[in-house]
Write a protein that holds these residues in place. Structure first.
Motif, mmCIF file in Angstrom:
data_model
loop_
_atom_site.group_PDB
_atom_site.id
_atom_site.type_symbol
_atom_site.label_atom_id
_atom_site.label_comp_id
_atom_site.label_asym_id
_atom_site.label_seq_id
_atom_site.Cartn_x
_atom_site.Cartn_y
_atom_site.Cartn_z
ATOM 1 N N UNK A 128 0.839 -1.202 0.000
ATOM 2 C CA UNK A 128 0.000 0.000 0.000
ATOM 3 C C UNK A 128 0.875 1.254 0.000
ATOM 4 N N UNK A 129 1.913 1.261 0.797
ATOM 5 C CA UNK A 129 2.833 2.403 0.842
ATOM 6 C C UNK A 129 3.469 2.636 -0.517
ATOM 7 N N UNK A 130 3.946 1.569 -1.146
ATOM 8 C CA UNK A 130 4.610 1.695 -2.448
ATOM 9 C C UNK A 130 3.656 2.210 -3.516
ATOM 10 N N UNK A 131 2.485 1.602 -3.617
ATOM 11 C CA UNK A 131 1.545 1.999 -4.675
ATOM 12 C C UNK A 131 1.007 3.409 -4.464
ATOM 13 N N UNK A 132 0.746 3.776 -3.224
ATOM 14 C CA UNK A 132 0.244 5.122 -2.940
ATOM 15 C C UNK A 132 1.298 6.170 -3.273
ATOM 16 N N UNK A 133 2.550 5.881 -2.925
ATOM 17 C CA UNK A 133 3.642 6.795 -3.232
ATOM 18 C C UNK A 133 3.825 6.953 -4.738
ATOM 19 N N UNK A 134 3.770 5.832 -5.462
ATOM 20 C CA UNK A 134 3.902 5.883 -6.920
ATOM 21 C C UNK A 134 2.772 6.714 -7.527
ATOM 22 N N UNK A 135 1.543 6.434 -7.111
ATOM 23 C CA UNK A 135 0.396 7.154 -7.652
ATOM 24 C C UNK A 135 0.477 8.645 -7.364
ATOM 25 N N UNK A 136 0.896 8.994 -6.147
ATOM 26 C CA UNK A 136 0.986 10.407 -5.781
ATOM 27 C C UNK A 136 2.036 11.139 -6.603
ATOM 28 N N UNK A 137 3.072 10.433 -7.005
ATOM 29 C CA UNK A 137 4.136 11.053 -7.784
ATOM 30 C C UNK A 137 3.845 11.161 -9.264
ATOM 31 N N UNK A 138 2.733 10.553 -9.708
ATOM 32 C CA UNK A 138 2.422 10.559 -11.144
ATOM 33 C C UNK A 138 0.945 10.869 -11.381
ATOM 34 N N UNK A 139 0.414 11.801 -10.640
ATOM 35 C CA UNK A 139 -0.993 12.179 -10.810
ATOM 36 C C UNK A 139 -1.247 12.609 -12.246
ATOM 37 N N UNK A 140 -2.228 11.993 -12.860
ATOM 38 C CA UNK A 140 -2.569 12.329 -14.238
ATOM 39 C C UNK A 140 -1.707 11.647 -15.275
ATOM 40 N N UNK A 141 -0.690 10.894 -14.831
ATOM 41 C CA UNK A 141 0.201 10.198 -15.762
ATOM 42 C C UNK A 141 0.001 8.697 -15.698
ATOM 43 N N UNK A 142 0.750 7.984 -16.514
ATOM 44 C CA UNK A 142 0.640 6.526 -16.570
ATOM 45 C C UNK A 142 2.000 5.892 -16.318
ATOM 46 N N UNK A 143 2.046 4.992 -15.352
ATOM 47 C CA UNK A 143 3.262 4.237 -15.072
ATOM 48 C C UNK A 143 2.908 2.755 -15.031
ATOM 49 N N UNK A 144 3.934 1.920 -15.180
ATOM 50 C CA UNK A 144 3.765 0.476 -15.032
ATOM 51 C C UNK A 144 4.435 0.033 -13.748
ATOM 52 N N UNK A 145 3.840 -0.957 -13.087
ATOM 53 C CA UNK A 145 4.365 -1.491 -11.838
ATOM 54 C C UNK A 145 4.501 -3.006 -11.983
#
Length: 206
Positions: A128-145
């Motif tokens: 949860x910490x990892x995914x929330x941090x990733x999402x917060x750093x790429x608001x409006x963008x697209x990343x792969x995990x």
């Protein structure tokens, strides 16, 4: 966010339990990773995040070469560690692992653990910490995990309230699926078909 389980690896074909960070992709796995990259062409992926295990990094690196993006490794995306049972291939360990994962995912009982390994509270907290941090750093963008079947399913089940919906449908190797976060809540918009899955339902370390 586009999440996926790493491509097929040596620990999966051996049926070994646990995090096993040194297990490498098989030849089939390398082809699967290349196929995942082709699926994401045109999706606007700007970065790939992956666990630090060799199989996760190899999957991400193969994808990154096609997509022309950077790979960032995060320890929190690792597979479930099962303590002294790491690497075990016996039926009893696999049955215990499946039972523990079912308690986490279906029953939301996070206190169970395999041997002296991580319990569900620890696994859920770091994913949860990892995914929330990733999402917060790429608001409006697209990343792969790029993650792992047991830890990723446990974390996403908690975030999206999946539970019984995904039990019996283990993530197949290298099949991206969409997950969204609007700053308040998470939605798992799809879950890959179990028909494409490899390995044993509920087995950690794959």
């Amino acid at each position: 966010m586009l999440c996926l389980r790493h491509a097929e690896s040596e620990n999966v074909t051996a049926g070994a339990a646990g995090a096993l960070p040194s297990a490498r992709l098989t030849a089939k796995g390398r082809l699967q990773a290349a196929g995942a990259a082709r699926l994401l062409i045109g999706e606007g992926v700007t970065r790939i995040y992956a666990g630090t295990a060799v199989r996760a990094r190899q999957t991400a690196d193969i994808m990154a070469r096609t997509l022309g993006v950077e790979v960032v490794a995060l320890r929190d995306l690792a597979e479930v560690h099962v303590g002294r049972a790491e690497g075990a291939v016996d039926p009893a360990t696999r049955a215990r692992t499946a039972a523990v994962l079912r308690s986490w995912i279906v029953d939301a009982d996070l206190g169970e653990a395999v041997a002296d390994g991580e319990d569900g509270h620890a696994v859920t907290a770091r994913i949860v910490t990892a995914l929330t941090s990733i999402a917060a750093g790429h608001a409006g963008g697209t990343v792969a995990v790029v993650g792992h079947v047991a830890s990723l399913t446990t974390g996403l089940s908690a975030l999206c309230g999946l539970g019984r919906q995904v039990w019996g449908a283990p993530l197949p190797h290298a099949v991206p699926f969409a997950v969204e976060y609007d700053g308040r809540s998470w939605q798992c918009l799809s879950w890959p078909s179990p028909a494409a899955a490899h390995g044993v339902t509920g087995a950690a370390g794959s």
